[in-house]
Design a protein around this motif. Structure first.
Motif, PDB file in Angstrom:
ATOM      1  N   LEU A  42       0.830  -1.197   0.000  1.00  0.00           N
ATOM      2  CA  LEU A  42       0.000   0.000   0.000  1.00  0.00           C
ATOM      3  C   LEU A  42       0.864   1.246   0.000  1.00  0.00           C
ATOM      4  O   LEU A  42       0.592   2.209  -0.713  1.00  0.00           O
ATOM      5  CB  LEU A  42      -0.885   0.013   1.257  1.00  0.00           C
ATOM      6  CG  LEU A  42      -2.180  -0.784   1.181  1.00  0.00           C
ATOM      7  CD1 LEU A  42      -2.890  -0.698   2.507  1.00  0.00           C
ATOM      8  CD2 LEU A  42      -3.077  -0.238   0.066  1.00  0.00           C
ATOM      9  N   ALA A  43       1.929   1.215   0.816  1.00  0.00           N
ATOM     10  CA  ALA A  43       2.771   2.398   0.940  1.00  0.00           C
ATOM     11  C   ALA A  43       3.663   2.563  -0.285  1.00  0.00           C
ATOM     12  O   ALA A  43       3.786   3.642  -0.839  1.00  0.00           O
ATOM     13  CB  ALA A  43       3.619   2.295   2.210  1.00  0.00           C
ATOM     14  N   ALA A 141       2.631   4.346   8.085  1.00  0.00           N
ATOM     15  CA  ALA A 141       1.786   4.390   6.892  1.00  0.00           C
ATOM     16  C   ALA A 141       1.328   5.823   6.627  1.00  0.00           C
ATOM     17  O   ALA A 141       1.180   6.617   7.569  1.00  0.00           O
ATOM     18  CB  ALA A 141       0.578   3.471   7.072  1.00  0.00           C
ATOM     19  N   PRO A 142       1.102   6.161   5.365  1.00  0.00           N
ATOM     20  CA  PRO A 142       0.651   7.515   5.028  1.00  0.00           C
ATOM     21  C   PRO A 142      -0.639   7.872   5.771  1.00  0.00           C
ATOM     22  O   PRO A 142      -1.547   7.059   5.865  1.00  0.00           O
ATOM     23  CB  PRO A 142       0.383   7.428   3.517  1.00  0.00           C
ATOM     24  CG  PRO A 142       1.166   6.265   3.046  1.00  0.00           C
ATOM     25  CD  PRO A 142       1.232   5.302   4.191  1.00  0.00           C
ATOM     26  N   GLY A 143      -0.664   9.061   6.318  1.00  0.00           N
ATOM     27  CA  GLY A 143      -1.874   9.543   6.965  1.00  0.00           C
ATOM     28  C   GLY A 143      -2.003   9.182   8.434  1.00  0.00           C
ATOM     29  O   GLY A 143      -2.893   9.666   9.128  1.00  0.00           O
ATOM     30  N   GLU A 144      -1.127   8.315   8.918  1.00  0.00           N
ATOM     31  CA  GLU A 144      -1.201   7.958  10.341  1.00  0.00           C
ATOM     32  C   GLU A 144      -0.636   9.096  11.181  1.00  0.00           C
ATOM     33  O   GLU A 144       0.372   9.717  10.810  1.00  0.00           O
ATOM     34  CB  GLU A 144      -0.375   6.692  10.614  1.00  0.00           C
ATOM     35  CG  GLU A 144      -1.023   5.412  10.131  1.00  0.00           C
ATOM     36  CD  GLU A 144      -0.216   4.183  10.539  1.00  0.00           C
ATOM     37  OE1 GLU A 144      -0.731   3.085  10.362  1.00  0.00           O
ATOM     38  OE2 GLU A 144       0.927   4.321  11.017  1.00  0.00           O
ATOM     39  N   GLY A 145      -1.227   9.341  12.331  1.00  0.00           N
ATOM     40  CA  GLY A 145      -0.721  10.361  13.233  1.00  0.00           C
ATOM     41  C   GLY A 145       0.657   9.991  13.748  1.00  0.00           C
ATOM     42  O   GLY A 145       0.912   8.826  14.053  1.00  0.00           O
ATOM     43  N   ARG A 146       1.544  10.974  13.827  1.00  0.00           N
ATOM     44  CA  ARG A 146       2.917  10.688  14.257  1.00  0.00           C
ATOM     45  C   ARG A 146       3.227  11.201  15.656  1.00  0.00           C
ATOM     46  O   ARG A 146       4.386  11.132  16.087  1.00  0.00           O
ATOM     47  CB  ARG A 146       3.903  11.294  13.252  1.00  0.00           C
ATOM     48  CG  ARG A 146       3.855  10.584  11.894  1.00  0.00           C
ATOM     49  CD  ARG A 146       4.870  11.136  10.928  1.00  0.00           C
ATOM     50  NE  ARG A 146       5.098  10.238   9.809  1.00  0.00           N
ATOM     51  CZ  ARG A 146       5.987  10.450   8.842  1.00  0.00           C
ATOM     52  NH1 ARG A 146       6.726  11.545   8.853  1.00  0.00           N
ATOM     53  NH2 ARG A 146       6.138   9.586   7.868  1.00  0.00           N
TER      54      ARG A 146
END
Ligand code: FES
Length: 192
Positions: A42-43, A141-146
Motif C-alpha cells: 500500500l505504501a 503508513a501515510p496519513g497515520e498520526g505521528r
C-alpha cells in the motif's frame, strides 16, 4: 468421546485447537507475513516484489530489502522473525530535528547518531513494537498520526516517539529497539 458433527474424537479436536502450538504459531506467522507485504504494498507498491516469502520469514532467515522505492518522508513495514519492523526514509528536517535534541534530557538518553548507520542517517530502522506493553505505534503508513514529536505515536496509552524513534512522552520506558541490520549498498539493507 466422539464429536459426531465432525467425525473426530474430542481429544483430536482439542489437539488441533490447543495442543499443537508449533502449527498454530506457523499459521500466525504466515498470516502476519502476508499482512506485512500487503501494508508495504500500500505504501510503496514496488517493495512487494522484494519482500520475503512466508517460508523465509517463518524460518527467521535474514531478509534483504531494497529501499530505493521508499521516497523521502515515506516509511514501510516489514516482518522479520515474527516481529514488525519499520523503515523510515527521513527528510533532512527530520534528521536535524533528531540531532538537535539535548540527549541528557531524554528518558532513554541516546544520540541520533547511535541509532542510524554512519553516512546513512536518512534511513531509520526500528522494531514496530512499543516498549511499554508492546502495541504497534502509528506513524509509518501515510496519513497515520505521528504524535507530538513527528515520529510515532502509540495510541494504547499515549507514548510519543521522535524522528529517531526515541521515547519523548508517555509511559514507554525505552526507545524503539533497533534490529540487527547492515547496508549491503547505498540503498539495500539486510535485516538479521
Ligand atoms: S503499549 Fe504503547 S503506550 Fe502502552
Amino acid at each position: 468421546m466422539i464429536d459426531n458433527r465432525r467425525g473426530r474424537t474430542v481429544a483430536e479436536a482439542n489437539a488441533t485447537q490447543a495442543g499443537d502450538p508449533t502449527r498454530r504459531d506457523m499459521l500466525f506467522l504466515a498470516t502476519g507475513a502476508m499482512g506485512a507485504v500487503g501494508v508495504a504494498a500500500l505504501a510503496v507498491p514496488f517493495v512487494r516484489q522484494l519482500a520475503p516469502n512466508a517460508q523465509t520469514v517463518a524460518a527467521g532467515a535474514p531478509i534483504e530489502v531494497d529501499l530505493t522505492p521508499v521516497a523521502e518522508g515515506q516509511g514501510i513495514k516489514l516482518f522479520w522473525r515474527g516481529k514488525l519492523v519499520f523503515v523510515r526514509h527521513r527528510t533532512k528536517a527530520e534528521i536535524d530535528e533528531a540531532a538537535k535534541v539535548t540527549v541528557a534530557s531524554l528518558p532513554d538518553p541516546q544520540p541520533d547518531s547511535a541509532r542510524v548507520k554512519p553516512g546513512k542517517e536518512q534511513f531509520l530502522v526500528v522494531y514496530g513494537i512499543c516498549t511499554h506493553l508492546g502495541c504497534v505505534p502509528m506513524g509509518t503508513a501515510p496519513g497515520e498520526g505521528r504524535g507530538d514529536f513527528n515520529g510515532w505515536f502509540c495510541p494504547c496509552h499515549g507514548s510519543h516517539y521522535d524522528t529517531a524513534g526515541r521515547i519523548r512522552k508517555g509511559p514507554a520506558p525505552k526507545n524503539l529497539e533497533i534490529p540487527p541490520y547492515a547496508f549491503l549498498s547505498d540503498s539495500k539493507i539486510r535485516i538479521g
